[in-house]
Design an enzyme around this catalytic site. Structure first.
Site, PDB file in Angstrom:
ATOM      1  N   GLY A 192       0.862  -1.151   0.069  1.00  0.00           N
ATOM      2  CA  GLY A 192      -0.015  -0.067  -0.061  1.00  0.00           C
ATOM      3  C   GLY A 192       0.876   1.406   0.026  1.00  0.00           C
ATOM      4  CB  VAL A 193       0.132   4.718   0.869  1.00  0.00           C
ATOM      5  CG1 VAL A 193       0.740   6.064   0.839  1.00  0.00           C
ATOM      6  CG2 VAL A 193      -1.344   4.828   0.053  1.00  0.00           C
ATOM      7  CB  SER A 279       2.930  -1.169   5.565  1.00  0.00           C
ATOM      8  OG  SER A 279       3.367  -1.688   4.552  1.00  0.00           O
ATOM      9  N   GLY A 281      -2.232  -2.161   7.187  1.00  0.00           N
ATOM     10  CA  GLY A 281      -3.192  -1.380   7.580  1.00  0.00           C
ATOM     11  C   GLY A 281      -3.055  -0.652   8.906  1.00  0.00           C
ATOM     12  CG  HIS A 454       4.387  26.116 -23.334  1.00  0.00           C
ATOM     13  ND1 HIS A 454       4.360  24.668 -23.642  1.00  0.00           N
ATOM     14  CD2 HIS A 454       5.195  26.549 -24.456  1.00  0.00           C
ATOM     15  CE1 HIS A 454       5.256  24.424 -24.468  1.00  0.00           C
ATOM     16  NE2 HIS A 454       5.835  25.515 -24.786  1.00  0.00           N
TER      17      HIS A 454
END
Length: 475
Positions: A192-193, A279, A281, A454
């Site tokens: 996960g993250v 990791s 949760g 731009h």
């Protein structure tokens, strides 16, 4: 003698301290209680995010990215680096300094906004005349009385069954941010993250990183097209990501950790690592609140039960952030904190869960807001999508980082933007334009018609919006 307040906030994480400040701005007398302590035993408000989460991880991600650029990418710019070295102690020390700056900033904001801060643990004592009695246990014992209470106690990392964190070999996000030496072999359970970000930090610094993920698909919450691109890029960088694994046993010793698991093909595997980050949760922090004693209802997973406005079943008791339903994100907690403070003041605070962005701060960064393509297919909703690669963006070429793309999804009939998904440089910053557009229920045509500077990375968002109607100009 108890001290009287209009609002007492339990917890000074992103949700709690923001709720306290907003309530004070609205003219209420406010107290905030928080138990986090620094190395010297002093107060360290900011919760998991500031102390062992968002802030320190981003500091390490930035430092490790500089290190990787110096070692592998500066030469492309004509910059020669000889004798490149790593002072890990200084790198960690810088991270600690960044954390302290944020801690001190919150204490300054409390003083500026006349929020009374109590360093300690807050718990319900009971209902009394004038509201709720809250006991503060810490360096100084206090008894507070509040008309309104906001529970913002956050969350803690979930450990593997029968394998607690020792923060030496088996690490939570806390221990993973303070490893004393770069491990030769690093294992991460959970893609996960947190797993991807911390795995990226230590890979850049020299670790051989293996990530084990139980889900058969990579980043299932993200758009499938973006997730596939992310898996390809991160794997190419050197992260070994194994999906669909079933862990059977984990053992830790003073020197290493051994993970036994079955891979996606059903074969038995064994992974020996110097350090293991878990990791998988997070769980809500409700211990010590005396929730049962006052009848504060928790659900089967330990979250405080609230309605759509963050009201609990107790009169004038509210709960926000990681301790309640919804995504465990700092910015979600902040928005709920502001909304609850405004509701207490008689205003109409609002949180739109459909426009809460998600970000993964790997390199390339990954961000998204709104619906994914696979969710819309499942729903049966007609849509159209446009993508634009950073490979065709002038600013990305100048940066030397052309990985990834922007994807805009819009309703097939109304053209309303339903979701935006980005993988590429500065995706965390680019997503904000898309959140604003969705809050105003903009069409993809609206972004396509807006003049973007731009050269800028934001032009990729405009071009993806143009691509929804198959009229991208630079690809």
């Amino acid at each position: 003698m108890s001290k009287q307040f209009d609002v007492v906030v339990i917890g000074a994480g992103p949700g709690g301290y923001i709720a306290a400040i907003r309530a004070a701005q609205l003219g209420m007398s406010v107290a905030c209680i928080d138990a986090w302590s620094n190395a010297k035993g002093g107060p360290a408000p900011g919760g998991t995010c500031t102390n062992v989460g968002c802030i320190p991880s981003k500091a390490l991600l930035q430092s490790s990215e500089y290190y990787e650029h110096a070692g592998h990418h500066f030469a492309d710019h004509g910059i020669e680096v000889k004798g490149l070295g790593l002072d890990l102690d200084k790198l960690i020390s810088r991270k600690d300094t960044v954390v302290k700056q944020n801690n001190d900033g919150i204490l300054f904001l409390f003083k500026k906004n006349k929020v009374t801060f109590f360093h300690g643990t807050g718990a319900f004592s009971g209902q009394v005349d004038g509201g709720w009695s809250i006991k503060v246990s810490g360096p100084a014992e206090e008894e507070l009385v509040a008309k309104h209470v906001i529970v913002a106690t956050g969350s803690s990392p979930r450990a593997l069954p029968d394998l607690p964190f020792d923060e030496k070999q088996v690490l939570s996000n806390d221990g993973a941010l303070a490893i004393g030496a770069v491990p030769k072999r690093l294992g991460v359970i959970g893609a996960g993250v947190i797993g991807l970000e911390l795995g990226s930090v230590w890979r850049r610094l020299g670790s051989e990183v293996t990530i084990l993920e139980a889900m058969p698909t990579f980043l299932p919450a993200a758009d499938e097209q973006i997730a596939k691109e992310a898996l390809k890029v991160l794997t190419k960088q050197g992260l070994k990501i194994n999906l669909g694994v079933k862990i059977s046993d984990v053992k830790s010793s003073a020197k290493n950790a051994t993970v036994k698991y079955t891979d996606a093909a059903g074969a038995e595997q064994s992974l020996v690592v110097d350090k293991l980050i878990v990791s998988i949760g997070r769980v809500p922090n409700t211990q010590g609140l005396n929730a049962e004693g006052v009848g504060l209802k928790l659900d089967e997973r330990g979250f405080v039960v609230v309605d759509e406005d963050c009201r609990t079943g107790l009169p004038n008791v509210w709960a926000i952030g990681d301790v309640v339903r919804g995504p465990m994100l700092a910015h979600k907690a902040e928005e709920e904190g502001v909304a609850v403070a405004e509701r207490i003041a008689g205003q109409h605070g609002h949180v739109n869960f459909n426009t809460i962005p998600s970000v993964i701060y790997t390199s390339p960064e990954i961000s998204w807001v709104g619906q994914t393509e696979q969710a819309l297919k499942t729903e049966g909703r007609a849509y159209k999508a446009g993508t634009f690669p950073f490979l065709a963006n002038g600013r990305a070429r100048a940066l030397g980082d052309t990985t990834g793309m922007v994807k805009v999804i819009a309703d097939a009939k109304t053209d309303e933007i339903l979701g935006v998904h980005i993988i590429g440089p500065q995706a965390s910053e680019l997503i904000s334009e898309c959140v604003v557009a969705m809050e105003f229920r903009a069409a993809s045509e609206d972004i396509a018609r807006i003049c973007h500077a731009h050269p800028s990375l934001s032009e990729a968002v405009k071009e993806a919006a143009l691509a929804v109607d198959k009229r991208s100009l630079n690809f």
